[in-house]
Design a protein around this motif. Sequence first.
Motif, mmCIF file in Angstrom:
data_model
loop_
_atom_site.group_PDB
_atom_site.id
_atom_site.type_symbol
_atom_site.label_atom_id
_atom_site.label_comp_id
_atom_site.label_asym_id
_atom_site.label_seq_id
_atom_site.Cartn_x
_atom_site.Cartn_y
_atom_site.Cartn_z
ATOM 1 N N LEU A 1 40.290 40.704 35.092
ATOM 2 C CA LEU A 1 39.864 39.521 34.347
ATOM 3 C C LEU A 1 39.785 38.314 35.806
ATOM 4 O O LEU A 1 38.862 37.443 35.938
ATOM 5 C CB LEU A 1 41.172 38.888 33.373
ATOM 6 N N VAL A 2 40.559 38.965 36.879
ATOM 7 C CA VAL A 2 40.559 37.952 37.655
ATOM 8 C C VAL A 2 38.950 38.281 38.444
ATOM 9 O O VAL A 2 38.411 39.004 38.139
ATOM 10 C CB VAL A 2 40.902 38.070 39.439
ATOM 11 N N PHE A 3 38.735 36.302 38.620
ATOM 12 C CA PHE A 3 36.521 37.162 39.711
ATOM 13 C C PHE A 3 37.129 37.180 41.301
ATOM 14 O O PHE A 3 38.612 37.230 41.657
ATOM 15 C CB PHE A 3 36.531 35.564 39.405
ATOM 16 N N ASP A 4 36.133 37.844 41.066
ATOM 17 C CA ASP A 4 36.177 38.691 42.302
ATOM 18 C C ASP A 4 35.887 37.586 43.251
ATOM 19 O O ASP A 4 36.570 37.319 44.298
ATOM 20 C CB ASP A 4 34.745 39.306 42.654
ATOM 21 N N THR A 5 35.086 36.126 43.139
ATOM 22 C CA THR A 5 35.230 34.794 44.126
ATOM 23 C C THR A 5 36.207 34.866 43.896
ATOM 24 O O THR A 5 36.894 34.354 43.018
ATOM 25 C CB THR A 5 33.758 34.324 43.830
ATOM 26 N N ILE A 6 36.610 34.621 45.326
ATOM 27 C CA ILE A 6 37.998 33.538 45.595
ATOM 28 C C ILE A 6 37.601 32.021 46.223
ATOM 29 O O ILE A 6 36.907 32.268 47.292
ATOM 30 C CB ILE A 6 39.128 34.386 46.248
ATOM 31 N N ILE A 7 38.209 30.938 45.885
ATOM 32 C CA ILE A 7 37.809 30.172 46.820
ATOM 33 C C ILE A 7 38.765 29.485 47.360
ATOM 34 O O ILE A 7 39.887 29.287 47.481
ATOM 35 C CB ILE A 7 38.188 28.592 45.784
ATOM 36 N N PRO A 8 37.894 29.271 48.830
ATOM 37 C CA PRO A 8 38.930 29.530 50.830
ATOM 38 C C PRO A 8 39.697 27.891 49.875
ATOM 39 O O PRO A 8 39.317 27.493 49.472
ATOM 40 C CB PRO A 8 38.362 29.662 51.368
#
Length: 260
Positions: free
Chosen positions: A205-212
């Motif tokens: 469920l965790v998006f591959d995209t991580i917001i830095p």
Amino acid sequence: MIISIVNQKGGVGKTTTAVNLADQLARRKQKTLLIDLDPQGNTTSSFGIDKNEPEHTIYDTLINNLPVEDIIIEEARKNLDLIPSNIDLAGSEVELVSIVSRETILKNVLESIKDNYQIILIDCPPSLGLLTINALTSSNSIIIPIQAEYYALEGLSQLLGTVGMINEELNPDLYIMGVLVTMFDTRTQLAHQVSDEIQNFFGDLVFDTIIPRNVRLSEAPSFGIPIQEHDKWSKGARSYKALAREVIKRLDWEPKKLFE
Ligand SMILES: Nc1ncnc2c1ncn2[C@@H]1O[C@H](COP(=O)(O)OP(=O)(O)O)[C@@H](O)[C@H]1O
Ligand SMILES: [Mg+2]
């Protein structure tokens, strides 16, 4: 598709995500409506709209039955309409209590306009009160932003409990579209640990995209513009662009319910 950005903790990146995801979705030609459901009105001002300028806000529609068409700010950006909010909405948690079908007011309001949009994003306030319950009852899915910091997972069981309650009582089709790790500081061991913990708990469920963590993201609202207009080459802009791509992919996902 109606998506609520929800986490009852303040300062986890809900508004930043709502603003910049909506902007990036609109840039990808998704006809988008962004609803500010927080009395702080930060989503509204992040697009350069003075919170005191709109004559009417979501408050007037929820509490005084003003037609929703009358409060929509059309084309705040290309392909992007906005429903504004301001401090008027602060009283609504109390005023809603005495209204019949108080949990479904927003859902009924959106009925007449939802087909005009491919995506409707709702920026929720930092509580699990009636405003958030209205958002969850109206939505097909939710995105949960989680800050990669100490106590990140604190309060999550309460949030998931509320989602479960909504599933049972008010909106059986609500599902979690994704969990978004925000304000990730690559240099700290802690951020990596917390991110691993979130991954273990929520899996894919965790998006591959991580917001830095990116200072450009925190500057943009003071200019009343989304990150893409402030600094399109910044890490923040690139990550929200990637998130929009992922969200569009997930629009076609089979809903995965956490509670079966
Ligand atoms: N990725 C980020 N990097 C740096 N600052 C951020 C980031 N995301 C949010 N912020 C800043 O952190 C504060 C809280 O973010 P906000 O999106 O308003 O959270 P919430 O809506 O959950 O309360 C704001 O000042 C915002 O500009
Ligand atoms: Mg907010």
